[in-house]
Design a protein around this motif. Structure first.
Motif, PDB file in Angstrom:
ATOM      1  N   LEU A 188      -1.688 -84.357   5.138  1.00  0.00           N
ATOM      2  CA  LEU A 188      -0.892 -85.186   4.467  1.00  0.00           C
ATOM      3  C   LEU A 188      -0.465 -85.591   3.063  1.00  0.00           C
ATOM      4  O   LEU A 188       0.791 -86.099   2.400  1.00  0.00           O
ATOM      5  N   ARG A 189      -1.071 -84.904   1.946  1.00  0.00           N
ATOM      6  CA  ARG A 189      -1.717 -84.475   1.040  1.00  0.00           C
ATOM      7  C   ARG A 189      -0.166 -84.464   0.353  1.00  0.00           C
ATOM      8  O   ARG A 189       0.767 -83.798   0.881  1.00  0.00           O
ATOM      9  N   HIS A 190       0.541 -85.167  -0.975  1.00  0.00           N
ATOM     10  CA  HIS A 190       1.179 -84.847  -2.465  1.00  0.00           C
ATOM     11  C   HIS A 190       1.262 -83.710  -2.727  1.00  0.00           C
ATOM     12  O   HIS A 190      -0.416 -83.435  -2.875  1.00  0.00           O
ATOM     13  N   PRO A 191       2.190 -83.209  -2.626  1.00  0.00           N
ATOM     14  CA  PRO A 191       1.674 -81.809  -3.477  1.00  0.00           C
ATOM     15  C   PRO A 191       1.350 -81.752  -4.733  1.00  0.00           C
ATOM     16  O   PRO A 191       0.254 -80.817  -5.385  1.00  0.00           O
ATOM     17  N   LEU A 192       1.586 -83.078  -5.927  1.00  0.00           N
ATOM     18  CA  LEU A 192       0.913 -83.092  -6.961  1.00  0.00           C
ATOM     19  C   LEU A 192      -0.611 -82.591  -7.098  1.00  0.00           C
ATOM     20  O   LEU A 192      -1.449 -82.434  -7.398  1.00  0.00           O
ATOM     21  N   ASP A 213       6.056 -88.243   5.642  1.00  0.00           N
ATOM     22  CA  ASP A 213       8.222 -88.946   6.574  1.00  0.00           C
ATOM     23  C   ASP A 213       7.938 -88.040   7.368  1.00  0.00           C
ATOM     24  O   ASP A 213       9.264 -88.420   8.229  1.00  0.00           O
ATOM     25  N   GLU A 214       8.322 -86.874   6.318  1.00  0.00           N
ATOM     26  CA  GLU A 214       8.553 -85.623   7.638  1.00  0.00           C
ATOM     27  C   GLU A 214       7.700 -85.004   9.326  1.00  0.00           C
ATOM     28  O   GLU A 214       8.335 -85.657  10.163  1.00  0.00           O
ATOM     29  N   LEU A 215       6.901 -85.852   8.580  1.00  0.00           N
ATOM     30  CA  LEU A 215       6.074 -85.517  10.732  1.00  0.00           C
ATOM     31  C   LEU A 215       6.051 -86.874  11.327  1.00  0.00           C
ATOM     32  O   LEU A 215       6.442 -87.237  12.571  1.00  0.00           O
ATOM     33  N   ARG A 216       6.836 -88.065  10.624  1.00  0.00           N
ATOM     34  CA  ARG A 216       7.207 -89.502  10.727  1.00  0.00           C
ATOM     35  C   ARG A 216       8.346 -88.720  12.143  1.00  0.00           C
ATOM     36  O   ARG A 216       9.324 -89.092  13.081  1.00  0.00           O
ATOM     37  N   GLN A 217       9.720 -88.433  11.273  1.00  0.00           N
ATOM     38  CA  GLN A 217      11.016 -88.111  11.501  1.00  0.00           C
ATOM     39  C   GLN A 217      10.917 -87.085  13.031  1.00  0.00           C
ATOM     40  O   GLN A 217      11.895 -86.864  13.786  1.00  0.00           O
ATOM     41  N   LYS A 242      -2.403 -95.249   8.437  1.00  0.00           N
ATOM     42  CA  LYS A 242      -0.309 -95.386   8.895  1.00  0.00           C
ATOM     43  C   LYS A 242       0.157 -94.988   9.375  1.00  0.00           C
ATOM     44  O   LYS A 242       0.958 -95.136  10.267  1.00  0.00           O
ATOM     45  N   VAL A 243      -0.652 -92.886   8.742  1.00  0.00           N
ATOM     46  CA  VAL A 243       1.073 -92.117  10.118  1.00  0.00           C
ATOM     47  C   VAL A 243       0.360 -92.781  10.744  1.00  0.00           C
ATOM     48  O   VAL A 243       1.032 -92.478  11.907  1.00  0.00           O
ATOM     49  N   ALA A 244      -1.257 -92.313  11.448  1.00  0.00           N
ATOM     50  CA  ALA A 244      -1.957 -92.389  12.572  1.00  0.00           C
ATOM     51  C   ALA A 244      -1.123 -93.507  13.491  1.00  0.00           C
ATOM     52  O   ALA A 244      -0.808 -93.493  14.630  1.00  0.00           O
ATOM     53  N   MET A 245      -1.029 -95.213  13.089  1.00  0.00           N
ATOM     54  CA  MET A 245      -0.550 -96.131  13.627  1.00  0.00           C
ATOM     55  C   MET A 245       0.613 -95.558  14.094  1.00  0.00           C
ATOM     56  O   MET A 245       1.469 -96.402  14.808  1.00  0.00           O
ATOM     57  N   ASP A 246       1.514 -95.586  12.745  1.00  0.00           N
ATOM     58  CA  ASP A 246       2.984 -95.579  13.854  1.00  0.00           C
ATOM     59  C   ASP A 246       3.211 -94.357  14.837  1.00  0.00           C
ATOM     60  O   ASP A 246       3.607 -94.725  15.634  1.00  0.00           O
ATOM     61  N   LEU A 247       2.457 -93.546  14.008  1.00  0.00           N
ATOM     62  CA  LEU A 247       2.705 -92.176  15.626  1.00  0.00           C
ATOM     63  C   LEU A 247       1.956 -92.595  16.819  1.00  0.00           C
ATOM     64  O   LEU A 247       3.046 -92.020  17.935  1.00  0.00           O
ATOM     65  N   ARG A 248       1.181 -93.325  16.990  1.00  0.00           N
ATOM     66  CA  ARG A 248       0.696 -94.058  18.216  1.00  0.00           C
ATOM     67  C   ARG A 248       1.843 -95.103  18.767  1.00  0.00           C
ATOM     68  O   ARG A 248       2.422 -94.746  19.899  1.00  0.00           O
ATOM     69  N   ARG A 249       3.205 -95.700  17.730  1.00  0.00           N
ATOM     70  CA  ARG A 249       3.412 -96.665  18.431  1.00  0.00           C
ATOM     71  C   ARG A 249       4.664 -95.682  19.047  1.00  0.00           C
ATOM     72  O   ARG A 249       5.592 -96.061  19.499  1.00  0.00           O
ATOM     73  N   MET A 250       4.686 -94.044  18.604  1.00  0.00           N
ATOM     74  CA  MET A 250       6.611 -93.434  19.014  1.00  0.00           C
ATOM     75  C   MET A 250       4.940 -92.764  19.878  1.00  0.00           C
ATOM     76  O   MET A 250       6.262 -92.372  20.310  1.00  0.00           O
ATOM     77  N   GLY A 251       4.267 -93.337  20.957  1.00  0.00           N
ATOM     78  CA  GLY A 251       3.766 -92.101  21.574  1.00  0.00           C
ATOM     79  C   GLY A 251       3.075 -91.053  21.814  1.00  0.00           C
ATOM     80  O   GLY A 251       2.325 -90.733  22.754  1.00  0.00           O
ATOM     81  N   VAL A 252       2.784 -90.972  20.715  1.00  0.00           N
ATOM     82  CA  VAL A 252       1.906 -89.775  20.293  1.00  0.00           C
ATOM     83  C   VAL A 252       0.001 -90.592  20.051  1.00  0.00           C
ATOM     84  O   VAL A 252      -0.347 -91.473  20.044  1.00  0.00           O
ATOM     85  N   ARG A 253      -0.254 -90.554  21.473  1.00  0.00           N
ATOM     86  CA  ARG A 253      -1.523 -91.570  21.819  1.00  0.00           C
ATOM     87  C   ARG A 253      -2.769 -90.901  20.838  1.00  0.00           C
ATOM     88  O   ARG A 253      -3.704 -91.622  20.607  1.00  0.00           O
ATOM     89  N   ARG A 254      -3.502 -89.298  21.124  1.00  0.00           N
ATOM     90  CA  ARG A 254      -4.102 -88.872  20.753  1.00  0.00           C
ATOM     91  C   ARG A 254      -4.384 -88.310  19.544  1.00  0.00           C
ATOM     92  O   ARG A 254      -4.873 -86.884  19.074  1.00  0.00           O
ATOM     93  N   VAL A 255      -4.513 -89.075  18.511  1.00  0.00           N
ATOM     94  CA  VAL A 255      -4.287 -88.862  17.044  1.00  0.00           C
ATOM     95  C   VAL A 255      -5.384 -89.508  15.739  1.00  0.00           C
ATOM     96  O   VAL A 255      -4.734 -91.016  16.561  1.00  0.00           O
TER      97      VAL A 255
END
Length: 318
Positions: free
Chosen positions: A231-235, A253-257, A282-295
């Motif tokens: 998830l690192r930024h290009p910088l 953001d792309e992973l969430r979308q 935070k991304v893991a928590m967001d994905l879990r709310r979207m139904g991705v459980r094994r993250v």
């Protein structure tokens, strides 16, 4: 407790300078209450905003220029250090890096107002290659606006308080206590937010050794390996062009979308820059709310993986 008026006469300019310098240096001790107090007591003509304002600007200039060059020289390593000492759960640098890349030096006009952004904007500006002259102009303009608001807000309050001599005298005697309580209140609030975040994160983290074992098990059994996302930024990739074996570079953001494209039948492992894995958690928590459980987020991110002595792959940087 000594009167704030007496304290201000002999020491407050120095206290103000040191306090702001320490805060801008990365220590989570808010300087806004001190600036408010200085502005308030300037109504008694014991202090002068015209003297206090240049001190604040000078303290910020010393700290910000130092962070700018450290960010330019060391990049992600400096940001990792700031993440370790921050009490802000939202301090991870990913959003700040995106803001600086999109808006450039304009970000510095409002960075002092945003918790977390205040701390990391200067080193990220150096990391992003913003020209030094442009950095100083925008940084000082933003600092001037930030300091002026707090100092003159205090002066306005002092002018109002002066209408009641008893209230103003009480304020003078209890002022030190009020400033300390305000500063402690901000620190405690940030600490509680941080503790809440850590509590939510507990149990989600995956240790580097566990991930290595999962990769090895998948190879031996001929199964698909864990789906690892960088998830690192290009910088950050520019300064450290390495990834975990088989990792895909995808922005948060792309992973969430595009979460519907994430495989549901494999373990999803996320890692970022911060040693406290703020972004990946935070991304893991967001994905879990979207139904991705094994993250799960990887403890320590890329640095934690390397510290454990596990292999990494090079990545081409455009």
């Amino acid at each position: 407790m000594p009167s704030l008026l007496h304290l201000l006469v002999g020491h407050t300019y120095m206290v103000l300078f040191v306090w702001v310098l320490v805060e801008q240096g990365g220590v989570p001790v808010p300087s806004a209450p001190v600036m408010l107090a200085v502005g308030t007591m300037s109504a008694a003509h014991k202090l002068h905003v015209a003297y206090a304002l240049p001190l604040v600007l000078f303290a910020c200039m010393i700290a910000d220029i130092s962070w700018y060059y450290l960010g330019k020289r060391f990049g992600g390593r400096v940001l990792n250090l700031l993440c370790k000492f921050s009490l802000e759960a939202a301090t991870c640098v990913e959003k700040t890096q995106g803001t600086v890349v999109r808006r450039g030096a304009i970000t510095l006009l409002f960075s002092k107002w945003v918790p977390g952004l205040n701390t990391v904007a200067a080193p990220i500006a150096g990391q992003a290659g913003i020209p030094f002259g442009e950095f100083v102009i925008y940084d000082m303009a933003g600092t001037l606006a930030w300091a002026s608001v707090w100092l003159f807000a205090g002066r306005f309050f002092g002018d109002v308080a002066k209408r009641s001599h008893e209230f103003f005298a009480t304020l003078g005697h209890l002022g030190v206590l009020l400033v300390v309580l305000m500063a402690l209140g901000v620190v405690v609030y940030r600490f509680m937010k941080r503790r809440q975040f850590v509590t939510e994160l507990r149990g989600l983290r995956l240790e580097p050794a566990q991930l290595m074992a999962m990769i090895g098990d998948a190879e031996r059994e001929g199964q698909e390996p864990p789906f690892i996302v960088d998830l690192r930024h290009p910088l950050d990739v520019l300064t450290e062009p390495l990834v975990l074996p088989g990792a895909l570079r995808i922005g948060p953001d792309e992973l969430r979308q595009r979460h519907e494209l994430i495989p549901r039948d494999r373990d999803i492992i996320l890692y970022c820059t911060c040693p406290s894995e703020e972004t990946s958690a935070k991304v893991a928590m967001d994905l879990r709310r979207m139904g991705v459980r094994r993250v799960r987020p990887l403890r320590g991110g890329l640095q934690g993986w390397r510290d454990a002595g596990f292999p990494v792959d090079g990545v081409g940087v455009i």
